[in-house]
Design a protein around this motif. Sequence first.
Motif: not given
Length: 377
Positions: A333, A335, A344, A347
């Motif tokens: 992911e 980040t 988001q 990600r």
Amino acid sequence: MSGRKTFNVTEGISSTSEPSLLDGIAAVVSMTGRALQAYQERKRQEREAALQREQQIQQKIAQIRTSIRSSSANSKIVVQQPQSTKSTSFHNATINASQTSTSDVINQALLQDAQRRVQNLQTKLPSIQAEYQVLIDEELLDASSVQQALQQTEKALQAQNLADAEKYLQVLDNARIQVIQQLQAEWKAQIDFVQTRLNNLQPRLPHRITQQLQGKINHTANNWQHISNTDIETLHQEINALESQAEEIQAAAENLVVSWQQSHYDARISEISDGDIVIEIETHEGANTLMRVEFEGQKIDLAGPQDRQGDLSCASRTVNVIQLFQEQGYQLEWTHWNGEPVNQEWRNLDTGATPTETATDSYLSDTPQRRLESQGY
């Protein structure tokens, strides 16, 4: 991809903390196709390696014990029985004491002291027997010779023959001292084995973990009289977990290198830095990218050169590398970018998409400079 990127490893590498059942379920749910197959195969190999490692350790521990105990003629120490004395009982000693008036007081005091010692030994005899039974159960003392010495001790005490009782207790104690010396040699050899394992693993561990484990080993070595097999086993299990972690990190780094090479970059593992594995990748001409796979198995950092304005090929190929890496059974992911949280929606790096279709490319396209500035990157 320019700047410093941080990827959280959500699946595929076990952290040094104890994984939960849900972690394994999440891996199966989130991975499909080639990634799931690679993940399952790698985990199978890791389980086999862990089992083999445990078997080798148990064999080594057994060899240590056998080697130490075989240094004597018999692995179980035999109590050497003393010659029986001709000491008189206290009843006869009382008569003799009364015949010598000049030493009557002294003899009477000695007699009373001997009687107290006999009574004291009779009181302690059950606990003495229990102590030696433990050594028999641990196969450190020969059972028949111990029982013979204890029976003779009890017989001598019943006859008020303190001298014989003390002689049998002395030979029992001599045997116990031999056992202690043997145990000390065994514990030292086992602790040395633990220390050797840590020394061999140390270059692959973070310094703080090495220090913590070294402290535990030192404490065990300084308190060998009070340790048990469980204490030694606990140290081995800690090293086992760290060895497994180091191997998983090594495998992840090697898979990352392969992913870069499949994308036609020159890549190699350059060093192990405080337990983290550092990978060097030559991206643009004369410009290098560094990736750092952290020992904890939770994060991968990428420090890359600045992209040239209008040139998205490096970003696209980098995303392709990450996708190839994920196909080997890992989930990442994205980040942070240069220390700032990534939105988001950007990600997840979906392995099912092609590099030109990824959210990252969309993120970098449409006048890249203006797009980055608008997002604060």
